[in-house]
Enzyme design. Structure first.
Site, PDB file in Angstrom:
ATOM      1  CB  CYS A  64       6.651  -2.034   6.996  1.00  0.00           C
ATOM      2  SG  CYS A  64       6.006  -3.635   6.762  1.00  0.00           S
TER       3      CYS A  64
ATOM      4  CB  CYS B  96       9.207  -5.690   4.558  1.00  0.00           C
ATOM      5  SG  CYS B  96       8.146  -6.019   3.450  1.00  0.00           S
TER       6      CYS B  96
ATOM      7  CG  ASN C 133       1.288  -3.397  -2.977  1.00  0.00           C
ATOM      8  OD1 ASN C 133       2.161  -2.849  -4.556  1.00  0.00           O
ATOM      9  ND2 ASN C 133       1.051  -1.965  -2.382  1.00  0.00           N
TER      10      ASN C 133
ATOM     11  CD  GLU D 167      -3.540  -3.115  -1.237  1.00  0.00           C
ATOM     12  OE1 GLU D 167      -4.825  -2.259  -1.177  1.00  0.00           O
ATOM     13  OE2 GLU D 167      -2.776  -1.643  -0.847  1.00  0.00           O
TER      14      GLU D 167
ATOM     15  CB  CYS E   6       4.709  -5.760   2.209  1.00  0.00           C
ATOM     16  SG  CYS E   6       4.514  -4.695   3.612  1.00  0.00           S
TER      17      CYS E   6
ATOM     18  CD  GLU F 249       8.567  -3.445   1.124  1.00  0.00           C
ATOM     19  OE1 GLU F 249       8.131  -4.052   0.624  1.00  0.00           O
ATOM     20  OE2 GLU F 249       8.946  -2.200   1.040  1.00  0.00           O
TER      21      GLU F 249
HETATM   22  N1  THU Z   1       3.723  -1.809   1.243  1.00  0.00           N
HETATM   23  C1  THU Z   1       4.583  -2.588   0.638  1.00  0.00           C
HETATM   24  O1  THU Z   1       4.760  -3.339   0.062  1.00  0.00           O
HETATM   25  N2  THU Z   1       5.821  -2.555   2.215  1.00  0.00           N
HETATM   26  C2  THU Z   1       5.899  -1.678   2.468  1.00  0.00           C
HETATM   27  O2  THU Z   1       7.532  -1.668   3.457  1.00  0.00           O
HETATM   28  C3  THU Z   1       4.469  -0.822   3.646  1.00  0.00           C
HETATM   29  C4  THU Z   1       2.784  -1.451   2.410  1.00  0.00           C
HETATM   30  C5  THU Z   1       1.729  -1.962   1.102  1.00  0.00           C
HETATM   31  C6  THU Z   1       1.053  -2.831   2.076  1.00  0.00           C
HETATM   32  C7  THU Z   1       0.179  -2.207   1.095  1.00  0.00           C
HETATM   33  O3  THU Z   1      -0.825  -2.645   0.293  1.00  0.00           O
HETATM   34  C8  THU Z   1      -0.533  -0.538   1.447  1.00  0.00           C
HETATM   35  O4  THU Z   1       1.735  -0.818   0.936  1.00  0.00           O
HETATM   36  C9  THU Z   1      -0.429   0.120   2.081  1.00  0.00           C
HETATM   37  O5  THU Z   1      -0.215  -0.105   3.222  1.00  0.00           O
END
Ligand code: THU
Length: 156
Positions: free
Chosen positions: A108, A111, A59, A61, A70, A72
Site C-alpha cells: 500500500c 508502506c 499483518n 488487525e 500491514c 510490510e
Molecule cells: N495489508 C497489508 O498487510 N499490506 C498491504 O500492503 C495492504 C494491506 C493488510 C492490512 C489489512 O490487515 C488487510 O491487509 C486488508 O487490507
C-alpha cells in the site's frame, strides 16, 4: 504531455531467481502467522538484511480498524528496531485470501512511503518483490513505486 517512467523486472513463477525465491518463501511463511479475522487477507513480508539475515512480519488487525498494521511495516520496523544499523537490501511481499495465494500483493501507499524513507535514511535502495497477476515483479528501489512522493524539510 509529460510522462513518468517506472522500471521493473517481471518473472514467471519458475523463472524467479533463487535469491528472490527464498525471500518470497519467507514472506509466504510469515503470512501464515497473520492475524486477519476481519479482512481474511493474510499478508506476509520478509526483509533481507545486508548480513544475509531475514526479518519477517505479517499483518495484524484490530477491532479498532486503523490500529492494525500491514505486514510490510511490521517487518520493516522489526528490522529497524531489532537490527539497528543493518542495511535492508530487499523486501518481498506475499498475500493470501484464506488459503488461496492472492494474485496481487503489492504494498500500500503508506508502506511504500516507509520503504522510501528507510532507503533515504540508509542511503541504499531497497528492492521490492511481489506477485502481480501470477507473475513476480522486482523493483530495484522503492522509489520506483512512489512517484512524486512526500518530502518535507523539517525545521531545524
Ligand atoms: N495489508 C497489508 O498487510 N499490506 C498491504 O500492503 C495492504 C494491506 C493488510 C492490512 C489489512 O490487515 C488487510 O491487509 C486488508 O487490507
Amino acid at each position: 504531455m509529460d510522462e513518468y517512467k517506472i522500471t521493473y523486472r517481471s518473472y514467471e513463477e519458475e523463472e524467479l531467481p533463487e535469491k528472490y525465491r527464498r525471500l518470497v518463501e519467507a514472506a509466504r511463511k510469515a503470512s501464515e502467522r497473520s492475524y486477519a479475522p476481519y479482512s481474511r487477507f493474510r499478508v506476509g513480508a520478509a526483509c533481507l538484511l545486508r548480513d544475509g539475515g531475514i526479518v519477517q512480519g505479517c499483518n495484524q488487525e484490530s477491532p479498532v480498524f486503523p490500529a492494525g498494521i500491514c505486514a510490510e511495516r511490521n517487518a520493516l520496523f522489526t528490522a529497524c528496531s531489532g537490527y539497528v544499523g543493518q542495511v535492508i537490501l530487499a523486501v518481498a511481499v506475499w498475500a493470501a485470501e484464506g488459503d488461496t495465494p492472492a494474485a496481487n500483493a503489492s504494498p500500500c501507499g503508506i508502506c511504500r512511503q516507509t520503504f522510501l524513507d528507510t532507503e533515504e535514511r540508509q542511503q541504499a535502495p531497497i528492492e521490492v518483490i511481489f506477485r502481480w497477476n501470477g507473475k513476480y515483479m522486482v523493483f530495484a528501489s522503492a522509489k520506483e513505486l512512489l512517484p512524486f512522493s512526500f518530502r518535507f524539510n523539517f525545521p531545524k
